[in-house]
Scaffold this motif. Structure first.
Motif, mmCIF file in Angstrom:
data_model
loop_
_atom_site.group_PDB
_atom_site.id
_atom_site.type_symbol
_atom_site.label_atom_id
_atom_site.label_comp_id
_atom_site.label_asym_id
_atom_site.label_seq_id
_atom_site.Cartn_x
_atom_site.Cartn_y
_atom_site.Cartn_z
ATOM 1 N N VAL A 74 -9.583 -4.769 -26.365
ATOM 2 C CA VAL A 74 -10.250 -3.991 -27.418
ATOM 3 C C VAL A 74 -9.575 -2.631 -27.507
ATOM 4 O O VAL A 74 -9.293 -2.003 -26.492
ATOM 5 C CB VAL A 74 -11.749 -3.809 -27.127
ATOM 6 N N ASP A 75 -9.337 -2.200 -28.740
ATOM 7 C CA ASP A 75 -8.772 -0.873 -28.983
ATOM 8 C C ASP A 75 -8.949 -0.592 -30.464
ATOM 9 O O ASP A 75 -9.439 -1.440 -31.221
ATOM 10 C CB ASP A 75 -7.293 -0.820 -28.583
ATOM 11 N N ASP A 76 -8.555 0.601 -30.885
ATOM 12 C CA ASP A 76 -8.426 0.898 -32.305
ATOM 13 C C ASP A 76 -7.658 -0.259 -32.950
ATOM 14 O O ASP A 76 -6.567 -0.621 -32.490
ATOM 15 C CB ASP A 76 -7.669 2.217 -32.444
ATOM 16 N N SER A 77 -8.224 -0.865 -33.992
ATOM 17 C CA SER A 77 -7.624 -2.080 -34.562
ATOM 18 C C SER A 77 -6.194 -1.856 -35.041
ATOM 19 O O SER A 77 -5.384 -2.790 -35.059
ATOM 20 C CB SER A 77 -8.486 -2.604 -35.719
ATOM 21 N N LYS A 78 -5.864 -0.623 -35.423
ATOM 22 C CA LYS A 78 -4.506 -0.335 -35.895
ATOM 23 C C LYS A 78 -3.496 -0.352 -34.748
ATOM 24 O O LYS A 78 -2.299 -0.482 -34.984
ATOM 25 C CB LYS A 78 -4.483 1.020 -36.610
ATOM 26 N N LYS A 79 -3.962 -0.200 -33.512
ATOM 27 C CA LYS A 79 -3.070 -0.193 -32.360
ATOM 28 C C LYS A 79 -2.850 -1.591 -31.790
ATOM 29 O O LYS A 79 -1.926 -1.791 -30.994
ATOM 30 C CB LYS A 79 -3.623 0.730 -31.275
ATOM 31 N N LEU A 80 -3.699 -2.523 -32.140
ATOM 32 C CA LEU A 80 -3.559 -3.889 -31.640
ATOM 33 C C LEU A 80 -2.532 -4.653 -32.465
ATOM 34 O O LEU A 80 -2.373 -4.415 -33.662
ATOM 35 C CB LEU A 80 -4.904 -4.617 -31.710
ATOM 36 N N SER A 81 -1.835 -5.581 -31.833
ATOM 37 C CA SER A 81 -0.965 -6.473 -32.590
ATOM 38 C C SER A 81 -1.821 -7.361 -33.477
ATOM 39 O O SER A 81 -3.035 -7.506 -33.268
ATOM 40 C CB SER A 81 -0.149 -7.339 -31.639
ATOM 41 N N ARG A 82 -1.189 -7.957 -34.471
ATOM 42 C CA ARG A 82 -1.944 -8.836 -35.363
ATOM 43 C C ARG A 82 -2.613 -9.956 -34.580
ATOM 44 O O ARG A 82 -3.785 -10.270 -34.808
ATOM 45 C CB ARG A 82 -1.002 -9.419 -36.418
ATOM 46 N N ALA A 83 -1.870 -10.562 -33.641
ATOM 47 C CA ALA A 83 -2.439 -11.665 -32.866
ATOM 48 C C ALA A 83 -3.622 -11.196 -32.023
ATOM 49 O O ALA A 83 -4.658 -11.877 -31.961
ATOM 50 C CB ALA A 83 -1.366 -12.280 -31.972
ATOM 51 N N ALA A 84 -3.491 -10.021 -31.376
ATOM 52 C CA ALA A 84 -4.586 -9.505 -30.552
ATOM 53 C C ALA A 84 -5.795 -9.149 -31.406
ATOM 54 O O ALA A 84 -6.946 -9.386 -31.013
ATOM 55 C CB ALA A 84 -4.112 -8.285 -29.772
ATOM 56 N N ARG A 85 -5.543 -8.597 -32.588
ATOM 57 C CA ARG A 85 -6.638 -8.226 -33.492
ATOM 58 C C ARG A 85 -7.375 -9.469 -33.974
ATOM 59 O O ARG A 85 -8.612 -9.492 -34.032
ATOM 60 C CB ARG A 85 -6.062 -7.441 -34.664
ATOM 61 N N GLU A 86 -6.635 -10.510 -34.324
ATOM 62 C CA GLU A 86 -7.275 -11.735 -34.799
ATOM 63 C C GLU A 86 -8.051 -12.422 -33.670
ATOM 64 O O GLU A 86 -9.123 -12.994 -33.895
ATOM 65 C CB GLU A 86 -6.229 -12.664 -35.397
ATOM 66 N N LYS A 87 -7.508 -12.355 -32.458
ATOM 67 C CA LYS A 87 -8.219 -12.916 -31.311
ATOM 68 C C LYS A 87 -9.526 -12.170 -31.075
ATOM 69 O O LYS A 87 -10.574 -12.784 -30.815
ATOM 70 C CB LYS A 87 -7.328 -12.843 -30.074
ATOM 71 N N LEU A 88 -9.468 -10.845 -31.180
ATOM 72 C CA LEU A 88 -10.680 -10.045 -31.002
ATOM 73 C C LEU A 88 -11.681 -10.337 -32.103
ATOM 74 O O LEU A 88 -12.873 -10.513 -31.838
ATOM 75 C CB LEU A 88 -10.314 -8.560 -30.986
ATOM 76 N N GLY A 89 -11.217 -10.385 -33.352
ATOM 77 C CA GLY A 89 -12.125 -10.678 -34.450
ATOM 78 C C GLY A 89 -12.819 -12.015 -34.286
ATOM 79 O O GLY A 89 -14.034 -12.142 -34.511
ATOM 80 N N ALA A 90 -12.054 -13.028 -33.874
ATOM 81 C CA ALA A 90 -12.651 -14.354 -33.664
ATOM 82 C C ALA A 90 -13.688 -14.317 -32.544
ATOM 83 O O ALA A 90 -14.744 -14.970 -32.630
ATOM 84 C CB ALA A 90 -11.552 -15.366 -33.345
ATOM 85 N N ALA A 91 -13.412 -13.533 -31.493
ATOM 86 C CA ALA A 91 -14.368 -13.422 -30.388
ATOM 87 C C ALA A 91 -15.662 -12.764 -30.837
ATOM 88 O O ALA A 91 -16.756 -13.172 -30.434
ATOM 89 C CB ALA A 91 -13.734 -12.634 -29.238
#
Length: 228
Positions: A74-91
């Motif tokens: 978890v972090d500022d969404s702009k700092k996460l990679s696309r894959a990490a952001r999508e994984k977080l969103g799905a979670a």
């Protein structure tokens, strides 16, 4: 090999989630608070497309029972990679379906942005997201919004500058909003391929501006932004 003392040691995802959760748990000390609602918007500065608001309500039991066990990085969404952001969103959505938290999206269209201005449209999107959360998010719970508080919004709220890097609820709201809006703009790229929305998501890149100069605006463009 350990990094030199002059370089900061990056926090592990687990430690960062713990820090974000501590920020939100502190707000639970308010009388009657059963949880925390975090809000963030995506797309405020774009030339085209809607503004999207994410809202996440974290109940007190979730915040108090080591939420890092439930979440990926978890972090500022702009700092996460696309894959990490999508994984977080799905979670986040999965945790919502299982009843551990509540989450929702709200949208305001380009025409609403032109009619209300971007600030008014952003709060409209947030109101729409909160309306979806209403059955599970008590209205008396603290409402945290990324950025400074605004007198233009009638809803009681607390502004948290840099909130998507300080508050767990805001960080999760930011993630689901960015994933959803990015997906929407990528879909619209199929209809309007010249503007590069699959890459720029509606922001004013050179490709986007060149297409505007040669082809003109689409129905998804914010007319009030094109004179800037």
């Amino acid at each position: 090999m350990a990094p030199p003392p002059s370089l900061p040691v990056p926090a592990s995802p687990s430690l960062l989630v713990q820090a974000l959760a501590r920020h939100d748990r502190a707000r639970l000390r308010r009388p009657g608070a059963a949880g925390i609602t975090g809000l963030d918007e995506v797309g405020r500065g774009c030339l085209a497309g809607p503004v999207c608001a994410g809202a996440v309500h974290l109940p007190a039991p979730f915040l108090r029972k080591r939420p890092e066990r439930w979440l990926p990085a978890v972090d500022d969404s702009k700092k996460l990679s696309r894959a990490a952001r999508e994984k977080l969103g799905a979670a986040v959505w999965a945790l919502g379906e299982e009843g551990h938290l509540s989450c929702a999206l709200g949208w305001a269209s380009p025409s609403e942005i032109d009619g209300l201005d971007i600030t008014g449209a952003t709060f409209l999107a947030m109101d729409r997201a909160l309306a979806v959360l209403a059955p599970t998010a008590p209205p008396g719970d603290p409402c945290l919004v990324d950025g400074r508080p605004s007198r233009r919004w009638s809803r009681a709220h607390e502004g948290v500058v840099g909130g998507d890097g300080r508050s767990l609820a805001i960080a999760l709201a930011s993630a689901i909003a960015k994933v959803a809006r990015d997906a929407f703009m990528a879909e619209q790229h199929d209809t309007f391929p010249d503007y590069g929305w699959d890459a720029n998501k509606g922001y004013a890149t050179a490709v986007h501006r060149a297409a505007l100069a040669t082809r003109g605006p689409t129905p998804l463009h914010r007319r009030s932004f094109l004179t800037i």
